[in-house]
Every structure is written in C-alpha cells, then in structure tokens.
Design a protein around this motif. Sequence first.
Motif, short mmCIF file in Angstrom:
data_model
loop_
_atom_site.label_atom_id
_atom_site.label_comp_id
_atom_site.label_asym_id
_atom_site.label_seq_id
_atom_site.Cartn_x
_atom_site.Cartn_y
_atom_site.Cartn_z
N LEU A 181 0.93 -1.15 -0.18
CA LEU A 181 0.11 -0.08 0.12
C LEU A 181 0.79 1.21 -0.05
O LEU A 181 0.33 2.36 -0.03
N LEU A 182 2.04 1.11 0.06
CA LEU A 182 3.33 2.32 0.32
C LEU A 182 3.91 2.66 -1.31
O LEU A 182 4.00 1.81 -1.97
N TRP A 183 4.05 4.12 -1.27
CA TRP A 183 4.84 4.12 -2.32
C TRP A 183 6.34 4.65 -1.82
O TRP A 183 6.47 5.27 -1.15
N VAL A 184 7.20 3.81 -2.11
CA VAL A 184 8.59 3.69 -1.58
C VAL A 184 9.77 4.23 -2.64
O VAL A 184 9.36 4.23 -4.10
N HIS A 185 10.63 4.57 -2.23
CA HIS A 185 12.07 4.96 -3.11
C HIS A 185 12.61 3.55 -3.48
O HIS A 185 12.84 2.84 -2.64
N THR A 186 13.07 3.38 -4.78
CA THR A 186 13.67 2.30 -5.16
C THR A 186 14.73 1.93 -4.65
O THR A 186 15.10 0.80 -4.29
N ASP A 187 15.65 3.00 -4.23
CA ASP A 187 16.79 2.77 -3.77
C ASP A 187 17.01 2.37 -2.22
O ASP A 187 17.50 1.31 -1.93
N ALA A 226 3.28 11.54 -1.53
CA ALA A 226 2.48 12.68 -2.43
C ALA A 226 2.42 12.26 -3.98
O ALA A 226 1.35 12.35 -4.50
N VAL A 227 3.63 11.88 -4.57
CA VAL A 227 3.72 11.71 -5.97
C VAL A 227 3.07 10.48 -6.37
O VAL A 227 2.34 10.32 -7.15
N GLY A 228 3.25 9.11 -5.23
CA GLY A 228 2.63 8.15 -5.57
C GLY A 228 1.08 8.19 -5.77
O GLY A 228 0.54 7.66 -6.67
N TYR A 229 0.54 8.89 -4.74
CA TYR A 229 -1.00 9.05 -4.71
C TYR A 229 -1.51 9.95 -5.98
O TYR A 229 -2.44 9.68 -6.46
N THR A 230 -0.68 10.85 -6.41
CA THR A 230 -0.94 11.69 -7.60
C THR A 230 -1.07 10.69 -8.56
O THR A 230 -1.88 10.68 -9.94
N ILE A 231 -0.15 9.91 -9.17
CA ILE A 231 0.16 8.93 -10.18
C ILE A 231 -0.98 7.86 -10.12
O ILE A 231 -1.84 7.78 -11.12
N GLU A 232 -1.36 7.48 -8.87
CA GLU A 232 -2.62 6.53 -8.72
C GLU A 232 -3.84 7.32 -9.36
O GLU A 232 -4.80 6.88 -10.10
N ALA A 233 -4.23 8.46 -8.79
CA ALA A 233 -5.18 9.24 -9.31
C ALA A 233 -5.50 9.40 -10.77
O ALA A 233 -6.52 9.49 -11.41
N ILE A 234 -4.21 9.67 -11.52
CA ILE A 234 -4.18 9.91 -12.96
C ILE A 234 -4.57 8.60 -13.59
O ILE A 234 -4.94 8.54 -14.62
N LYS A 235 -3.86 7.63 -13.07
CA LYS A 235 -4.16 6.13 -13.77
C LYS A 235 -5.21 5.31 -13.30
O LYS A 235 -5.62 4.28 -14.01
N ARG A 236 -5.90 5.70 -12.40
CA ARG A 236 -7.05 4.91 -11.91
C ARG A 236 -8.10 5.05 -13.11
O ARG A 236 -8.39 6.11 -13.60
N PRO A 237 -8.79 4.11 -13.38
CA PRO A 237 -9.81 3.78 -14.44
C PRO A 237 -11.21 4.83 -13.79
O PRO A 237 -11.36 4.96 -12.75
N PRO A 238 -11.78 5.58 -14.91
CA PRO A 238 -12.97 6.13 -14.60
C PRO A 238 -14.01 5.40 -13.71
O PRO A 238 -14.15 4.25 -13.94
N GLY A 239 -14.45 6.26 -12.88
CA GLY A 239 -15.47 5.32 -11.96
C GLY A 239 -14.96 4.46 -10.85
O GLY A 239 -15.62 3.86 -10.20
N ASN A 240 -13.64 4.27 -10.69
CA ASN A 240 -13.03 3.49 -9.74
C ASN A 240 -12.46 4.57 -8.74
O ASN A 240 -11.10 4.80 -8.90
N THR A 241 -12.90 4.88 -7.73
CA THR A 241 -12.46 5.81 -6.62
C THR A 241 -12.20 5.17 -5.61
O THR A 241 -12.57 3.93 -5.41
N PRO A 242 -11.21 5.45 -4.63
CA PRO A 242 -10.84 4.76 -3.54
C PRO A 242 -12.03 4.44 -2.62
O PRO A 242 -13.01 5.42 -2.51
N GLY A 243 -12.25 3.16 -2.15
CA GLY A 243 -13.35 2.90 -1.35
C GLY A 243 -14.55 2.76 -2.28
O GLY A 243 -15.39 2.49 -1.58
N GLY A 244 -14.45 2.60 -3.41
CA GLY A 244 -15.56 2.56 -4.39
C GLY A 244 -15.85 1.15 -4.31
O GLY A 244 -15.26 0.29 -3.97
#
Length: 99
Positions: A62-68, A78-96
């Motif tokens: 569930l975490l976004w981590v640095h690869t190193d 913050a960056v990981g959650y933003t990426i998830e929001a962009i890549k999330r299919p339409p209509g698929n919201t967290p907790g949906g």
Amino acid sequence: MITATFDIRFNFGVDAARLNILLEATVREHHSDEYYVVSDFHIPGHASRSVLPTITIRKQGLLWVHTDSGKATDLSTAVGYTIEAIKRPPGNTPGGPNE
C-alpha cells in the motif's frame, strides 16, 4: 522500457504539513519492473528551476517507496498518490465498488 511520460501537479506538505507547496513534475513510467522516474520538480510558472532532485519510486503493497532505499517518504507518498489518481480507471474511486 519507458511506456509513458506525463506531467503531474500535486500539493506537497512541508514542515510537518504546516505549509503546502503546489509542485509540478514530469513522470516517466517504466513497465519492465513497474517503477516511475520523477524529475523536474518545479513551482508552476517556474519550469526552468527544479527545486528537488529526481526520484525513482514504486508501489510496494500500500506504500509508495523509493527504489533505492525501499522506504516511503512524504514526497514519494504525495507523488505516488497523484500517479494513482491519474492512472485510476474512470469510476474507480478509492473505497468505491471496485475496491
């Protein structure tokens, strides 16, 4: 192999989140091992001045981590959650209904 490049805009909390700064960055998605190289962090309107170094992150559970380091930070989260929001299919919201 780079499979996608896109720009993001997100709020980054600093000083224990007492201050939020709006940042933009460029994300390059690498599909071979599913990780993201995030670069050119800048304040909107000031694209010529990067304010943070390039980072490489991936989702681990569930975490976004640095690869190193394998550790999560406020920035990777913050960056990981933003990426998830962009890549999330339409209509698929967290907790949906799709989660």
